[in-house]
Design an enzyme around this catalytic site. Structure first.
Site, PDB file in Angstrom:
ATOM      1  N   LEU A   1      -3.353 -34.049  14.797  1.00 55.82           N
ATOM      2  CA  LEU A   1      -3.065 -32.913  15.178  1.00 55.82           C
ATOM      3  C   LEU A   1      -1.845 -33.442  15.590  1.00 55.82           C
ATOM      4  CD1 LEU A   1      -5.872 -32.145  17.473  1.00 55.82           C
ATOM      5  CD2 LEU A   1      -6.028 -31.170  15.325  1.00 55.82           C
TER       6      LEU A   1
ATOM      7  N   LYS B   1      -0.780 -31.095  25.745  1.00 54.10           N
ATOM      8  CA  LYS B   1      -1.151 -31.342  26.312  1.00 54.10           C
ATOM      9  C   LYS B   1      -1.390 -31.175  27.747  1.00 54.10           C
ATOM     10  CE  LYS B   1      -2.472 -35.222  23.191  1.00 54.10           C
ATOM     11  NZ  LYS B   1      -2.047 -36.469  23.113  1.00 54.10           N
TER      12      LYS B   1
ATOM     13  N   CYS C   1      -5.346 -68.804  47.300  1.00 56.62           N
ATOM     14  CA  CYS C   1      -6.318 -67.300  48.450  1.00 56.62           C
ATOM     15  C   CYS C   1      -5.647 -66.820  49.546  1.00 56.62           C
ATOM     16  CB  CYS C   1      -7.626 -68.283  49.122  1.00 56.62           C
ATOM     17  SG  CYS C   1      -8.560 -66.684  48.944  1.00 56.62           S
TER      18      CYS C   1
ATOM     19  N   CYS D   1     -14.864 -69.416  51.495  1.00 59.39           N
ATOM     20  CA  CYS D   1     -14.205 -68.792  51.411  1.00 59.39           C
ATOM     21  C   CYS D   1     -14.536 -67.946  52.094  1.00 59.39           C
ATOM     22  CB  CYS D   1     -13.510 -68.974  49.586  1.00 59.39           C
ATOM     23  SG  CYS D   1     -12.469 -67.243  50.120  1.00 59.39           S
TER      24      CYS D   1
ATOM     25  N   TYR E   1     -42.067 -41.250  31.088  1.00 59.64           N
ATOM     26  CA  TYR E   1     -43.508 -41.410  30.278  1.00 59.64           C
ATOM     27  C   TYR E   1     -44.667 -41.217  29.528  1.00 59.64           C
ATOM     28  CZ  TYR E   1     -47.689 -43.327  31.584  1.00 59.64           C
ATOM     29  OH  TYR E   1     -49.920 -44.099  30.804  1.00 59.64           O
TER      30      TYR E   1
ATOM     31  N   ASP F   1     -11.611 -36.451  24.801  1.00 62.17           N
ATOM     32  CA  ASP F   1     -10.921 -37.560  25.051  1.00 62.17           C
ATOM     33  C   ASP F   1     -12.238 -38.781  25.192  1.00 62.17           C
ATOM     34  OD1 ASP F   1      -8.642 -39.135  25.197  1.00 62.17           O
ATOM     35  OD2 ASP F   1      -8.222 -39.440  27.292  1.00 62.17           O
TER      36      ASP F   1
ATOM     37  N   GLU G   1     -16.195 -36.401  18.902  1.00 67.42           N
ATOM     38  CA  GLU G   1     -15.506 -37.173  19.740  1.00 67.42           C
ATOM     39  C   GLU G   1     -16.680 -37.871  19.637  1.00 67.42           C
ATOM     40  OE1 GLU G   1     -12.765 -36.981  18.856  1.00 67.42           O
ATOM     41  OE2 GLU G   1     -11.394 -38.012  19.987  1.00 67.42           O
TER      42      GLU G   1
ATOM     43  N   TYR H   1     -17.348 -30.345  16.945  1.00 68.40           N
ATOM     44  CA  TYR H   1     -15.602 -29.674  16.585  1.00 68.40           C
ATOM     45  C   TYR H   1     -15.617 -29.489  15.157  1.00 68.40           C
ATOM     46  CZ  TYR H   1     -13.120 -33.175  16.518  1.00 68.40           C
ATOM     47  OH  TYR H   1     -12.662 -34.693  16.467  1.00 68.40           O
TER      48      TYR H   1
ATOM     49  N   GLU I   1     -10.550 -24.796  22.020  1.00 72.76           N
ATOM     50  CA  GLU I   1     -11.324 -25.720  22.393  1.00 72.76           C
ATOM     51  C   GLU I   1     -11.332 -26.579  23.146  1.00 72.76           C
ATOM     52  OE1 GLU I   1     -12.755 -27.077  18.348  1.00 72.76           O
ATOM     53  OE2 GLU I   1     -12.284 -25.417  18.173  1.00 72.76           O
TER      54      GLU I   1
ATOM     55  N   ARG J   1     -12.671 -43.225  12.488  1.00 71.89           N
ATOM     56  CA  ARG J   1     -11.761 -42.862  11.475  1.00 71.89           C
ATOM     57  C   ARG J   1     -10.807 -43.312  11.012  1.00 71.89           C
ATOM     58  NH1 ARG J   1      -6.666 -38.226  14.135  1.00 71.89           N
ATOM     59  NH2 ARG J   1      -5.224 -39.955  14.911  1.00 71.89           N
TER      60      ARG J   1
ATOM     61  N   PHE K   1     -43.543 -39.304  27.133  1.00 76.64           N
ATOM     62  CA  PHE K   1     -42.272 -39.843  26.072  1.00 76.64           C
ATOM     63  C   PHE K   1     -42.842 -41.205  25.472  1.00 76.64           C
ATOM     64  CE2 PHE K   1     -38.394 -40.517  23.902  1.00 76.64           C
ATOM     65  CZ  PHE K   1     -38.083 -39.776  22.847  1.00 76.64           C
TER      66      PHE K   1
ATOM     67  N   LYS L   1      -9.747 -30.431  24.160  1.00 76.51           N
ATOM     68  CA  LYS L   1      -9.593 -31.716  23.299  1.00 76.51           C
ATOM     69  C   LYS L   1     -10.618 -32.742  24.553  1.00 76.51           C
ATOM     70  CE  LYS L   1      -5.648 -33.544  21.322  1.00 76.51           C
ATOM     71  NZ  LYS L   1      -5.978 -35.402  21.372  1.00 76.51           N
TER      72      LYS L   1
ATOM     73  N   CYS M   1     -10.176 -67.895  43.538  1.00 67.92           N
ATOM     74  CA  CYS M   1     -10.364 -68.869  44.476  1.00 67.92           C
ATOM     75  C   CYS M   1     -11.736 -69.955  43.935  1.00 67.92           C
ATOM     76  CB  CYS M   1     -10.704 -68.778  45.767  1.00 67.92           C
ATOM     77  SG  CYS M   1     -11.120 -69.491  47.205  1.00 67.92           S
TER      78      CYS M   1
ATOM     79  N   CYS N   1      -8.557 -67.910  52.575  1.00 72.10           N
ATOM     80  CA  CYS N   1      -8.484 -69.883  52.767  1.00 72.10           C
ATOM     81  C   CYS N   1      -7.993 -70.698  52.700  1.00 72.10           C
ATOM     82  CB  CYS N   1     -10.026 -69.603  52.462  1.00 72.10           C
ATOM     83  SG  CYS N   1     -10.066 -70.622  50.441  1.00 72.10           S
TER      84      CYS N   1
HETATM   85  P1  AMP Z   1      -4.291 -37.075  18.557  1.00 71.61           P
HETATM   86  O1  AMP Z   1      -5.009 -38.843  18.234  1.00 71.61           O
HETATM   87  O2  AMP Z   1      -3.873 -37.087  19.892  1.00 71.61           O
HETATM   88  O3  AMP Z   1      -3.798 -37.283  17.372  1.00 71.61           O
HETATM   89  O4  AMP Z   1      -5.367 -35.998  18.504  1.00 71.61           O
HETATM   90  C1  AMP Z   1      -6.094 -35.746  17.332  1.00 71.61           C
HETATM   91  C2  AMP Z   1      -7.515 -36.206  17.434  1.00 71.61           C
HETATM   92  O5  AMP Z   1      -8.381 -35.662  18.748  1.00 71.61           O
HETATM   93  C3  AMP Z   1      -8.630 -35.637  16.864  1.00 71.61           C
HETATM   94  O6  AMP Z   1      -8.233 -36.844  15.635  1.00 71.61           O
HETATM   95  C4  AMP Z   1      -9.771 -35.683  17.092  1.00 71.61           C
HETATM   96  O7  AMP Z   1     -10.555 -36.672  17.414  1.00 71.61           O
HETATM   97  C5  AMP Z   1      -9.594 -35.450  18.690  1.00 71.61           C
HETATM   98  N1  AMP Z   1      -9.983 -34.199  19.143  1.00 71.61           N
HETATM   99  C6  AMP Z   1     -10.706 -33.756  20.457  1.00 71.61           C
HETATM  100  N2  AMP Z   1     -11.247 -32.885  21.050  1.00 71.61           N
HETATM  101  C7  AMP Z   1     -10.980 -32.284  19.825  1.00 71.61           C
HETATM  102  C8  AMP Z   1     -11.023 -30.320  19.144  1.00 71.61           C
HETATM  103  N3  AMP Z   1     -11.736 -29.878  19.818  1.00 71.61           N
HETATM  104  N4  AMP Z   1     -10.925 -30.237  17.764  1.00 71.61           N
HETATM  105  C9  AMP Z   1     -10.041 -31.066  17.230  1.00 71.61           C
HETATM  106  N5  AMP Z   1      -9.550 -32.506  17.097  1.00 71.61           N
HETATM  107  C10 AMP Z   1     -10.479 -32.991  19.307  1.00 71.61           C
HETATM  108 ZN    ZN Z   2     -10.374 -68.249  49.452  1.00 74.99          ZN
END
Ligand code: AMP
Ligand code: ZN
Length: 666
Positions: A82, A309, A403, A427, A33, A115, A170, A222, A111, A134, A35, A113, A421, A406
């Site tokens: 990578l 991986k 379905c 139904c 609030y 996703d 990321e 990163y 580090e 990218r 904020f 990785k 459906c 029904c």
């Molecule tokens: P790939 O897309 O499998 O070629 O993996 C490369 C991507 O991993 C990079 O473009 C980053 O976006 C991602 N990534 C995630 N975590 C990290 C990290 N700690 N250091 C570097 N790249 C990272």
């Molecule tokens: Zn139905």
């Protein structure tokens, strides 16, 4: 600097600092609030003084900028990919290659990785100037307006940052936010998103940045690139980035050998499921930047880094049968019933097959040995079939045409993946689902009536739509399973009480496809009663703020049905709120529901009596003395010192007249 400029600066700095504590450090230092109040003050001040516009003001985070086509930007420093490794041997081979090219002991940073979608942020003089995807590594899309809405991205840095640099990271969508987004989508009859990663990268390309602002995205950093950075190691660059205000996860660790790297990998392979977001491996980097420079790049990737991986958690098992579920909106979802199997720490018996196209594409057949994976998705999915194990007499799957509940012929609209459906009123799962939605907490919130009882009532033939609820009698309900005199009375009373639920919630409860809570509020506020909405044409609906063509079509379709109109007429006759109440129309609200408020001092804009009436009209209670129960005090000029003391002692918040009036949108 004049005083206006100073005040703007002060508010912006303050709000930036609060954002930082909350979104980067996970520490809450101010109530939502308060904020919002400060943000509103800043917005108003900026509106009055456009000459001091700042593209990095915290007000810019709410979004609103619409981009039709994203500009292409060439990366000053290429964004590499990578190389991947999958075993200890792979990592040892890599170490051997590294050791051939650099002398001396080598240290590695490990580090996680993340996703998500990779992003490159450019800062100049501590200010965010660009955010670029990218793309193909050489050039990407300018998504600055969208990125600014992500609260963990600092718009302004602190500390001893270099004058110009790029920082890579990321954009991720934490599981919690992802699940919540999907719950909201399913609630309004939209298909849920498949996984957090695709949703995160899709978010970056949304045209309306206000939409992006609503998504709980995060940005994890990163890598810093640029020249004259005065940084010697990767570990140091993570620490610096953190000190300048970036969100840098703290899992990173220094390793002195590949064995230590593997310890890190093994630890996180096991513990990563407790992280708030998806990770798919570990990134190992040579720590010393001088070494990194000596190692350089291949055509695709740095020689100084290696991704490891995690093994995708995958198993194979037998597909025993396919069943088809019918949702509240009539959407059909095929479900795989599997021979039970252990996967990622849970026992899996079912997997989603999504839709007919998916089954056809993978040629999935009953009796097949199928590969099941638990990736970013919450529900496991089937990746494919082990054809070597396919029984000789196996037959291709023929998707149902009718379905399963029904027997009505299914339809599939152009451009939609799902079959539906169309038997809206006959139904059972649709009928039951719709009534369950009607009584749910966010809709009519009917006490004493639960989802299972609804199913029971429908199956017993006692009700077949939500209007029928209002004709239920205690005598009809008592004989039902697990019902007794008392619970039956409570149920009937709960239904009766729902006649007080305000119009906007009734509108949501009707279960019109794509009309969620927010849309229902918008429509209720604009049209004031159901008849006006029924009469509105598609064009008129689209003209209402935030109502798009999809919603408009769906609303018109709903009210074009005579059966729906009849149901609504019955609801009206029973006394359900199908229009805004007098109170709502006269500015009475529930904004202060539950608040106990003490009023003191002399006021400027309203008299003390008017103020008291305002409190009551908005659902609050006026109290004459300060106690620990007091929610807050509204203080005009000349508040007495003893009252002030008491408030401070009890930690009761004091609002000014202005702050309070803003709270009730006066
Ligand atoms: P790939 O897309 O499998 O070629 O993996 C490369 C991507 O991993 C990079 O473009 C980053 O976006 C991602 N990534 C995630 N975590 C990290 C990290 N700690 N250091 C570097 N790249 C990272
Ligand atoms: Zn139905």
């Amino acid at each position: 600097m004049n005083t206006v400029e100073q005040e703007l600066q002060k508010l912006r700095d303050e709000l930036n600092a609060y954002n930082y504590s909350y979104y980067v450090l996970d520490q809450k230092e101010i109530s939502d609030y308060d904020f919002d109040l400060k943000l509103k003050t800043l917005q108003e001040l900026e509106l009055k003084h456009p000459e001091y516009f700042d593209p990095n003001s915290p007000t810019q985070r709410v979004g609103g900028e619409v981009t039709k086509n994203f500009d292409t930007i060439v990366h000053e420093h290429r964004m590499y990919s990578l190389d991947n490794s999958y075993s200890k041997e792979d990592l040892q081979d890599w170490e051997a290659r590294v050791k051939k090219m650099v002398d001396g002991a080598i240290q590695y940073t490990c580090e996680l990785k993340y996703d998500g979608a990779s992003i490159s942020l450019t800062y100049e003089n501590g200010m965010l100037v660009k955010a670029v995807t990218r793309g193909d590594g050489f050039q990407g899309d300018d998504v600055t307006a969208n990125i600014k809405t992500i609260k963990s991205v600092p718009l302004k840095l602190t500390g001893d940052y270099p004058p110009k640099f790029d920082i890579r990271g990321e954009i991720v969508l934490p599981f919690e936010g992802f699940i919540k987004m999907n719950e909201e989508r399913v609630e309004i009859g939209e298909e849920p998103y498949r996984n957090p990663r695709n949703t995160a990268s899709g978010s970056l390309k949304l045209q309306d940045s206000a939409e992006v602002a609503k998504r709980p995205l995060e940005c994890l950093l990163y890598n810093i690139t640029g020249s004259k950075l005065n940084i010697e190691t990767q570990m140091q660059s993570l620490e610096k980035a953190r000190a300048w205000g970036f969100k840098v996860p703290d899992a990173a660790k220094l390793a002195h050998s590949i064995d230590e790297v593997l310890e890190f990998v093994n630890y996180w392979d096991e513990h990563r499921h407790n992280l708030p977001y998806e990770t798919d491996g570990v990134v190992v980097k040579v720590n010393n930047l001088q070494h990194q420079e000596e190692l350089g790049y291949t055509a695709k990737a740095p020689r100084w880094a290696m991704a490891y991986k995690f093994k995708a958690e995958q198993v194979s098992t037998k597909l025993n049968s396919i069943s088809y579920q019918v949702g509240r909106t009539g959407a059909i979802t095929p479900v795989a019933n599997l021979e039970p199997v252990e996967l990622a720490g849970t026992r899996v018996k079912r997997a989603s097959l999504h839709n007919a196209d998916q089954i056809e594409k993978l040629d999935i057949r009953v009796g097949d040995e199928v590969y099941v994976e638990k990736g970013g998705e919450i529900i496991p999915k089937i990746l494919g079939v082990d054809l070597t194990k396919r029984p000789l007499d196996s037959e291709p799957t023929i998707y149902i045409t009718h379905c399963p509940e029904c027997d009505t012929e299914l339809i599939r609209q152009e451009g939609e993946a799902q079959h539906y459906c169309p038997n809206y009123n006959g139904c059972k799962p649709q009928v039951i689902g719709r009534i369950q939605h009607y009584i749910s907490r966010k809709a009519m919130d009917i006490d004493g009536l639960g989802g299972e009882t609804v199913a029971l009532l429908v199956n017993e033939g006692l009700i077949s739509n939500y209007a029928d609820l209002y004709e239920l009698t205690k005598e009809q309900v008592i004989p039902l399973e697990r019902m007794a005199e008392k619970s039956a009375a409570k149920l009937v009373e709960g239904i009766e009480q729902s006649k007080n639920i305000p119009f906007e919630r009734v509108l949501f409860a009707l279960g019109i496809r794509y009309v969620g809570e927010t849309v229902a509020k918008k429509l209720a506020k604009h049209y004031k009663n159901i008849d006006a909405i029924i009469e509105a044409s598609q064009e008129e609906l689209v003209a209402v703020d935030e109502i798009g063509i999809k919603i408009a079509e769906s609303v018109c379709l709903f009210f074009a049905s005579e059966e729906n109109i009849e149901t609504i007429n019955r609801l009206k006759a029973f006394g359900v709120q199908l229009q805004m109440s007098e109170a709502q129309l006269e500015g009475q609200t529930e904004l202060l529901q539950g608040d106990i408020i003490v009023v003191t001092g002399v006021f400027e804009q309203v008299s003390r009596n008017e103020l008291k009436k305002l409190i009551e009209d908005n659902g609050g209670k006026v109290s004459s003395s300060i106690s620990s129960k007091t929610s807050y005090i509204v203080a005009g000029a000349n508040m007495g010192p003893s009252k002030k003391d008491k408030a401070e002692k009890l930690g009761v918040e004091i609002l000014s007249e202005e702050e309070f009036l803003r709270k009730i949108n006066f």
